[in-house]
Motif scaffolding. Structure first.
Motif, PDB file in Angstrom:
ATOM      1  N   ASP A  39      35.030  38.552  30.924  1.00 25.69           N
ATOM      2  CA  ASP A  39      35.538  38.368  32.529  1.00 25.69           C
ATOM      3  C   ASP A  39      37.197  38.181  32.421  1.00 25.69           C
ATOM      4  O   ASP A  39      37.793  38.633  33.614  1.00 25.69           O
ATOM      5  N   ARG A  42      38.598  41.565  32.497  1.00 26.44           N
ATOM      6  CA  ARG A  42      38.308  42.543  33.547  1.00 26.44           C
ATOM      7  C   ARG A  42      39.154  42.051  34.777  1.00 26.44           C
ATOM      8  O   ARG A  42      39.219  42.815  35.806  1.00 26.44           O
TER       9      ARG A  42
ATOM     10  N   ARG B 141      30.864  38.087  38.100  1.00 23.31           N
ATOM     11  CA  ARG B 141      31.075  38.752  39.215  1.00 23.31           C
ATOM     12  C   ARG B 141      32.136  40.076  38.966  1.00 23.31           C
ATOM     13  O   ARG B 141      32.748  40.414  38.185  1.00 23.31           O
ATOM     14  N   THR B 142      31.378  41.205  40.110  1.00 28.97           N
ATOM     15  CA  THR B 142      32.286  42.101  40.005  1.00 28.97           C
ATOM     16  C   THR B 142      33.693  42.110  40.731  1.00 28.97           C
ATOM     17  O   THR B 142      33.763  41.149  41.494  1.00 28.97           O
ATOM     18  N   ARG B 207      32.197  53.041  40.820  1.00 25.68           N
ATOM     19  CA  ARG B 207      31.423  52.945  39.542  1.00 25.68           C
ATOM     20  C   ARG B 207      31.803  53.304  38.333  1.00 25.68           C
ATOM     21  O   ARG B 207      31.787  52.664  37.266  1.00 25.68           O
ATOM     22  N   ASP B 210      34.394  50.952  36.852  1.00 20.95           N
ATOM     23  CA  ASP B 210      33.855  49.515  36.401  1.00 20.95           C
ATOM     24  C   ASP B 210      33.049  49.748  35.178  1.00 20.95           C
ATOM     25  O   ASP B 210      33.104  49.287  34.126  1.00 20.95           O
ATOM     26  N   GLU B 211      32.092  50.901  35.147  1.00 19.80           N
ATOM     27  CA  GLU B 211      31.407  51.403  33.947  1.00 19.80           C
ATOM     28  C   GLU B 211      32.152  51.773  32.780  1.00 19.80           C
ATOM     29  O   GLU B 211      31.876  51.158  31.875  1.00 19.80           O
ATOM     30  N   SER B 214      33.852  48.391  31.643  1.00 20.11           N
ATOM     31  CA  SER B 214      32.746  47.540  30.747  1.00 20.11           C
ATOM     32  C   SER B 214      32.157  48.424  29.472  1.00 20.11           C
ATOM     33  O   SER B 214      31.980  47.529  28.515  1.00 20.11           O
TER      34      SER B 214
END
Lengths: 426, 349
Positions: A39, A42, B141-142, B207, B210-211, B214
């Motif tokens: 997190d 991110r 959270r996104t 997406r 993010d993908e 991640s």
């Protein structure tokens, strides 16, 4: 009170209604400190003000349940983008990855790492790279399942205060030497270690000691020690060849524990009581432990020496408040517990004068053991004037408790209870 | 309400404290408003306390202590409530904890004001509490959700969002990226048959960012069926060693004893599963072989109960290493650098 504005009043927004981007740097760090590393990373795509905010966090902890390959990637990425000192580093991996470990340790040693927590859980141990020994700023180390090979030029960690080695192999340097070359060492914990010969721990600043492993002999010179928890694991009873057996002068208990004048809590477990009981058991230890308030020791039933050793400790602790006894059955003739116990009890009558809580732990199913437990409980009830609680752990025999309730109690407040387990003892 | 300080003489040095009356401190916010608060409550804030002791101000309305700009009157009220509760010595940990939990249930913007104000007043426990609350809002959270909650502007270009990847020059990664893009493109082509082109475009961008991020950052989202390579050998050995005695703390130790002696007999280091060793050695050849996803040989699990037990044992050991036996309360309330560093460390599992 003065005239405060109503609490519901709307607070003035910062630029564009952004609430947190303008927080001072160290407050953002506080927030990062409480987030899992993923997190944290991110946040770099949240907005322009957050792009590089995370890159200077001083703590990196990689402890998620994830596959090793992904974790290695993550660590590599983070270390590559991170900028600034890395004060705390924690890593939990299932299997060792020696090459990766090599490059990470290089980065850490160059970034002033102060605390290191490396845990592996596979069967194979991870080899700690030699760069580890260049981490001169280290203050706190915890390693699990590692092989630590010290170079000959190793001078020690001058700032190291805490060492914890769990299931580790130390080569190139003995435990004793490692301890000696870390002058500020305050806490030492060795779990599941194997040491050949005599384990010599000379640490003038050591406050807490935890040992559980195999060793033949123990010699601790730690005058400031307040907490000691020592257990001896032995397959072949190698410790039987201990110094005491050969010399026959001083008993082990005197030699090892006799001079720990500042000790406050003492925990002896597994075969260490056996080791302590070797040599002639003195009536009393050379010193009185005025600070000793907690003792946790096994009572090996029907082996007089071991019981005598335990009582040696009790007699030397006039301020003892909490006592925990595990009753183990070691065979031997069926002697009369009452007789033995009353013989060991101090004649001056200062035994258990301050004792408040006693936990009697039932470990094995044995009728003779129950008899010993009963007799000891009776002794305690009879001699402890301020006893508060007598807990019988893991034993639910009704007749036992009925008999127990019948014994005379010196302390009016004494309560007898049956408890399932006492995991919260520590 | 006793306004004791209004009866004070003009000289700033005399502070009359009649026994029956409490003494108050006067605080002035940046906007000029003044609040009066009980002395012991105000003294709970290190900054205010220092100011009182250093300059002696705050004892009257004319000599109110000026608070830092970050402390608005509303926020000050909240903070004083916090101080008033916590400065009482007799409260139990449970009480304090439930007060804290209720205390942070405020609007996001108020929470952010609180952390700022608490920091400027030197209230470390409150900074800790509020930062934890804010962290809870961010965790899991996104990015869109987080931007929504905190009103953050989405002012990074797509390229900038992918930047962490740009720093990496390894070929395997770029190969992976291309592979991933190709996969995504294929997936989306199929979806285009059902949905509008524009919507798909947008979704694709978001997406993919993010993908990718991640994936590179090691998300467990990808459900690999390659995980169970089933190294049954090790599992069986571990299970054999498990004693069937009662789950008493010391029985666990006995269990450990048998499993430890098991390890010892094989001279402690080398495991008895040749398969796994081979797999590891393969990977060891290439120093930068960040084999992504393909050889997940590292994926096999120990019997989870055993794993948990071992993990717990190491946690216990780590906790022992950290704990100072006396007062737990003292530990919680005092935030020495050492403890904060170490406990957030170990508790970060």
């Amino acid at each position: 009170m003065g005239d405060p504005e109503p609490r519901q009043s709307r607070v003035k927004h910062n630029l564009h209604g952004d609430y947190i981007s303008n927080l001072p740097h160290d407050l953002k760090q506080e927030i990062f400190l409480k987030l899992p590393i993923k997190d944290v990373v991110r946040t770099s795509i949240l907005s322009s003000k957050w792009k590089d905010s995370w890159t200077s966090i001083p703590t990196l902890a990689f402890a998620q349940k994830s596959t090793d390959s992904k974790l290695i990637k993550l660590v590599d990425n983070v270390l590559m983008v991170h900028c600034g000192p890395i004060l705390n580093f924690k890593l939990v991996l299932k299997h060792p990855c020696n090459e990766a470990m090599g490059r990470w340790m290089l980065i850490l040693s160059r970034n002033g790492v102060r605390s290191l927590d490396l845990r592996y859980s596979g069967d194979e141990k991870c080899k700690i790279p030699s760069r580890f020994f260049s981490c001169v700023a280290l203050e706190w180390v915890l390693m699990s399942c590692c092989i630590i090979n010290a170079p000959r030029t190793f001078q020690g960690f001058k700032l190291l205060r805490t060492i914890g080695l769990e299931n580790c192999n130390l080569t190139g340097i003995s435990i004793g030497n490692l301890v000696s070359c870390c002058p500020l060492l305050e806490k030492l914990g060795l779990h599941k270690f194997i040491h050949q010969g005599c384990l010599h721990i000379l640490a003038p600043n050591l406050i807490q000691l935890y040992l559980y492993g195999e060793f033949h002999d123990l010699c601790i010179e730690t005058p400031k020690l307040t907490f000691g928890s020592i257990g001896l694991h032995s397959r072949n009873r190698d410790y039987k060849k201990s110094i005491a057996e050969k010399a026959g002068k001083e008993s082990n208990i005197t030699r090892v524990l006799g001079y720990l004048l500042n000790i406050q809590k003492l925990h002896v477990f597994e075969d260490f009581i056996d080791y302590l009981a070797m040599g002639p058991i003195p009536e009393n230890l050379p010193a009185i432990f005025y600070e000793l308030t907690e003792i946790d020791v096994p009572l090996c039933c029907s082996v007089q020496d071991k019981i005598a050793a335990a009582f040696c400790l009790f007699k030397g602790a006039p301020n003892l408040k909490k006592l925990r006894i595990e009753f183990l059955y070691y065979g031997g003739e069926d002697q009369q517990p009452a007789q033995i116990l009353s013989k060991l009890k101090a004649t001056e009558g200062c035994l258990f004068k301050c004792l408040e809580i006693v936990n009697i732990v039932h470990v094995q199913n044995n009728v003779l053991l129950a008899k010993w437990m009963l007799e000891f409980a009776k002794l305690v009830l009879n001699t402890a004037p301020v006893l508060h609680k007598l807990n019988i752990i893991n034993f639910e025999d009704a007749t036992f408790f009925t008999k127990l309730e019948c014994f005379p109690k010196l302390s009016k407040k004494a309560e007898i209870a049956s408890v399932k387990n006492d995991k919260d003892w520590f | 309400m006793i306004r004791g300080s209004q009866q004070m003489p003009e000289s700033e040095t005399a502070i009359i404290k009649p026994e029956a009356m409490k003494s108050y401190i006067w605080l002035q916010c940046a906007d000029g408003s003044i609040q009066q608060v009980e002395e012991e409550v105000a003294m709970f804030c290190p900054t205010i306390c220092r100011e009182i002791l250093k300059t002696g101000s705050g004892s009257s309305k004319n000599y109110a202590i000026s608070l830092p700009e970050k402390v608005s009157p509303a926020t000050l009220s909240l903070i004083l409530d916090y101080c008033r509760f916590h400065q009482v010595a007799g409260r139990s940990n449970k009480e304090r904890k439930s007060f804290d939990e209720r205390f942070v249930k405020v609007d996001t913007d108020q929470l952010c004001e609180l952390i700022s104000a608490a920091d400027s007043l030197g209230l470390k426990p409150l900074v800790d509490l509020t930062s934890r609350a804010i962290a809870r809002m961010i965790e899991g959270r996104t990015p869109e959700e987080i931007r929504e909650i905190f009103h953050l502007p989405d002012d990074l270009t797509e390229e900038e969002k992918l930047e962490p990847l740009k720093n990496v020059n390894d070929d395997p990664r770029i190969r992976l990226l291309n592979r991933l893009y190709a996969r995504k493109r294929k997936e989306l082509k199929e979806r285009q048959k059902q949905k509008e082109a524009k919507v798909v475009e947008e979704r694709k961008d978001e997406r993919s960012v993010d993908e990718l991020l991640s994936f590179i950052n090691g998300e467990e989202g990808s459900r690999n069926s390659k995980t169970t390579k089933g190294k049954k050998k090790n599992r069986r050995r571990k299970e054999q060693n498990k004693d069937s005695s009662t789950a008493d703390a010391y029985h666990t130790e006995k269990k450990e004893r048998t499993s430890m002696s098991g390890a010892c007999t094989s001279s402690g280091n080398v495991s008895s599963s040749p398969n796994r060793n081979q797999g590891l050695r393969e990977g060891a050849q290439d120093p930068f072989a960040l084999k992504i996803g393909e050889d997940d040989y590292t994926d096999d699990e120990l019997d989870p109960a055993m794993q948990e037990e071992l993990d717990r044992e190491v946690e216990d050991f780590a906790r022992r290493l950290n704990s100072m036996w006396p007062d737990r309360v003292q530990e919680i309330l005092s935030l020495s650098q050492d403890r904060r560093r170490n406990s957030s460390f170990v508790g970060h599992f």
